[in-house]
Design a protein around this motif. Structure first.
Motif, PDB file in Angstrom:
ATOM      1  N   TYR A 137      24.336  -3.630  40.664  1.00  0.00           N
ATOM      2  CA  TYR A 137      24.626  -4.833  39.872  1.00  0.00           C
ATOM      3  C   TYR A 137      26.106  -5.160  40.008  1.00  0.00           C
ATOM      4  CZ  TYR A 137      20.455  -3.010  37.491  1.00  0.00           C
ATOM      5  OH  TYR A 137      19.213  -2.504  37.197  1.00  0.00           O
ATOM      6  N   TYR A 180      29.108  -7.320  37.922  1.00  0.00           N
ATOM      7  CA  TYR A 180      29.486  -8.000  36.682  1.00  0.00           C
ATOM      8  C   TYR A 180      30.943  -8.459  36.793  1.00  0.00           C
ATOM      9  CZ  TYR A 180      25.358  -6.172  34.227  1.00  0.00           C
ATOM     10  OH  TYR A 180      24.077  -5.894  33.829  1.00  0.00           O
ATOM     11  N   GLN A 222      34.224  -9.512  34.358  1.00  0.00           N
ATOM     12  CA  GLN A 222      34.748  -9.471  32.995  1.00  0.00           C
ATOM     13  C   GLN A 222      36.118 -10.144  32.958  1.00  0.00           C
ATOM     14  OE1 GLN A 222      35.610  -5.603  31.288  1.00  0.00           O
ATOM     15  NE2 GLN A 222      35.239  -6.350  29.203  1.00  0.00           N
ATOM     16  N   ASP A 229      33.418 -10.200  27.378  1.00  0.00           N
ATOM     17  CA  ASP A 229      32.407  -9.195  27.698  1.00  0.00           C
ATOM     18  C   ASP A 229      31.993  -9.371  29.156  1.00  0.00           C
ATOM     19  OD1 ASP A 229      29.451 -10.892  27.230  1.00  0.00           O
ATOM     20  OD2 ASP A 229      31.325 -11.694  26.418  1.00  0.00           O
ATOM     21  N   PRO A 230      31.468  -8.330  29.757  1.00  0.00           N
ATOM     22  CA  PRO A 230      31.020  -8.437  31.152  1.00  0.00           C
ATOM     23  C   PRO A 230      29.873  -9.430  31.293  1.00  0.00           C
ATOM     24  CG  PRO A 230      31.255  -6.138  30.482  1.00  0.00           C
ATOM     25  CD  PRO A 230      31.349  -6.957  29.240  1.00  0.00           C
ATOM     26  N   GLN A 231      29.959 -10.237  32.323  1.00  0.00           N
ATOM     27  CA  GLN A 231      28.917 -11.223  32.612  1.00  0.00           C
ATOM     28  C   GLN A 231      28.242 -10.850  33.930  1.00  0.00           C
ATOM     29  OE1 GLN A 231      28.053 -14.027  30.653  1.00  0.00           O
ATOM     30  NE2 GLN A 231      29.341 -12.985  29.132  1.00  0.00           N
ATOM     31  N   PHE A 232      26.934 -10.883  33.908  1.00  0.00           N
ATOM     32  CA  PHE A 232      26.156 -10.504  35.087  1.00  0.00           C
ATOM     33  C   PHE A 232      26.289 -11.547  36.190  1.00  0.00           C
ATOM     34  CE2 PHE A 232      22.926  -8.920  37.715  1.00  0.00           C
ATOM     35  CZ  PHE A 232      22.010  -9.918  38.000  1.00  0.00           C
ATOM     36  N   SER A 289      22.282  -8.910  41.363  1.00  0.00           N
ATOM     37  CA  SER A 289      21.820  -7.538  41.536  1.00  0.00           C
ATOM     38  C   SER A 289      20.941  -7.425  42.771  1.00  0.00           C
ATOM     39  CB  SER A 289      21.056  -7.056  40.302  1.00  0.00           C
ATOM     40  OG  SER A 289      19.878  -7.831  40.107  1.00  0.00           O
ATOM     41  N   LEU A 327      38.188  -8.616  35.983  1.00  0.00           N
ATOM     42  CA  LEU A 327      37.797  -7.253  36.351  1.00  0.00           C
ATOM     43  C   LEU A 327      36.353  -7.337  36.843  1.00  0.00           C
ATOM     44  CD1 LEU A 327      38.752  -4.307  36.304  1.00  0.00           C
ATOM     45  CD2 LEU A 327      38.042  -4.187  33.917  1.00  0.00           C
ATOM     46  N   PHE A 345      33.067  -5.403  37.993  1.00  0.00           N
ATOM     47  CA  PHE A 345      32.395  -4.113  37.923  1.00  0.00           C
ATOM     48  C   PHE A 345      31.161  -4.101  38.806  1.00  0.00           C
ATOM     49  CE2 PHE A 345      34.583  -1.791  34.745  1.00  0.00           C
ATOM     50  CZ  PHE A 345      35.031  -2.684  33.792  1.00  0.00           C
ATOM     51  N   ALA A 381      22.440   2.168  33.444  1.00  0.00           N
ATOM     52  CA  ALA A 381      23.304   1.753  34.548  1.00  0.00           C
ATOM     53  C   ALA A 381      24.664   2.395  34.368  1.00  0.00           C
ATOM     54  CB  ALA A 381      23.437   0.234  34.570  1.00  0.00           C
ATOM     55  N   PHE A 382      25.157   2.987  35.430  1.00  0.00           N
ATOM     56  CA  PHE A 382      26.484   3.600  35.413  1.00  0.00           C
ATOM     57  C   PHE A 382      27.456   2.694  36.143  1.00  0.00           C
ATOM     58  CE2 PHE A 382      25.572   7.605  33.476  1.00  0.00           C
ATOM     59  CZ  PHE A 382      24.228   7.808  33.716  1.00  0.00           C
ATOM     60  N   PHE A 383      28.576   2.479  35.507  1.00  0.00           N
ATOM     61  CA  PHE A 383      29.552   1.540  36.043  1.00  0.00           C
ATOM     62  C   PHE A 383      30.659   2.243  36.806  1.00  0.00           C
ATOM     63  CE2 PHE A 383      28.642  -2.653  34.188  1.00  0.00           C
ATOM     64  CZ  PHE A 383      27.608  -2.310  33.328  1.00  0.00           C
ATOM     65  N   GLY A 384      31.153   1.556  37.819  1.00  0.00           N
ATOM     66  CA  GLY A 384      32.351   2.001  38.503  1.00  0.00           C
ATOM     67  C   GLY A 384      33.568   1.681  37.662  1.00  0.00           C
ATOM     68  N   GLN A 385      34.729   2.023  38.176  1.00  0.00           N
ATOM     69  CA  GLN A 385      35.965   1.815  37.426  1.00  0.00           C
ATOM     70  C   GLN A 385      36.462   0.381  37.511  1.00  0.00           C
ATOM     71  OE1 GLN A 385      38.315   5.319  38.922  1.00  0.00           O
ATOM     72  NE2 GLN A 385      38.396   5.754  36.738  1.00  0.00           N
TER      73      GLN A 385
END
Lengths: 115, 114
Positions: free
Chosen positions: B33, B35, B37, B42-45, B48, B88, B90, B103-107
């Motif tokens: 995915y 995203y 930000q 907030d993060p926006q999709f 994917s 940013l 993600f 879901a695990f996010f990168g930095q």
């Protein structure tokens, strides 16, 4: 359409206080998943918890606890005995079960814990 | 444990330039995915991919495109950059979709357009 509301934009507490972050959600699905993520000042998004809509048991993990109540569409997060390192933005998020659903985030709550 | 790797971590581009962001998912994760930000948001999709095919599309501008490659890494290509693209970005990965696993996010990649 799904929606997540975090009414508290910023909370300030003193170390060792307990603090609860509120999350209210809207969805038409009967199966859905709720999440909390932490975003410290360094910027990364750290996964904290996932809860599915059929599991209303409260969960405790160390100083963190979560209260899921379907009757009020809420998934609140409590930090007990807060610490300075808890200072971060906390996001509540929702995904529905249809297809490869993506996360809808709330606006986030900034938590400031002072010594 | 291996996490989601994003590169570069920081990127500065001028208006109208192009940028390519890379994402390497957690091994064996089949879903990626993206995203966006913005500051204080907030993060926006954006988009994917599941098994190298686009699975869902959010508020991704037409100037952006993305793909997932045979080794499951993904790239987000951004053209004709605008000041408003500063954000940013993600990447997150999961196994089979966020409904079934987290879901695990990168930095993140911090893009600044000047």
């Amino acid at each position: 359409a799904q929606k997540v509301t975090q009414a508290q934009t910023e909370i300030s507490v003193v170390e060792k206080e307990d603090v609860t972050l509120d999350c209210v959600y809207e969805t038409r699905d009967t199966t859905y998943y709720l999440f909390w993520y932490k975003q410290p000042p360094s910027g990364e998004l750290v996964f904290l918890i996932r809860r599915n809509s059929f599991d209303e048991q409260n969960e405790i993990s160390g100083r963190y606890s979560w209260n899921f109540q379907k009757s009020t569409s809420s998934f609140n997060f409590t930090i007990t005995a807060s610490q300075v390192v808890d200072s971060a933005v906390y996001f509540c998020a929702l995904t529905e079960n249809s297809g490869y659903s993506t996360l809808t985030f709330g606006k986030g709550t900034m938590l400031l814990v002072s010594p | 444990a291996a996490g989601v790797i994003q590169s570069p971590r920081h990127l500065i581009k001028e208006k109208r330039e192009t940028a390519t962001l890379k994402c390497y998912p957690i091994p064996r994760h089949d879903t990626v995915y993206w995203y966006q930000q913005g500051p204080g948001q907030d993060p926006q999709f954006l988009i994917s991919f599941y098994e190298k095919m686009q699975s869902d599309k959010g508020s991704i501008p037409d100037r952006f495109s993305a793909q997932q490659f045979s080794d499951y890494h993904s790239e987000l290509n951004m053209s004709s950059l605008e000041l408003g693209d500063s954000a940013l970005y993600f990447c997150a990965s999961s196994l089979g979709g966020t409904g079934r696993t987290e879901a695990f996010f990168g930095q993140g990649t911090r893009l600044t357009v000047v």
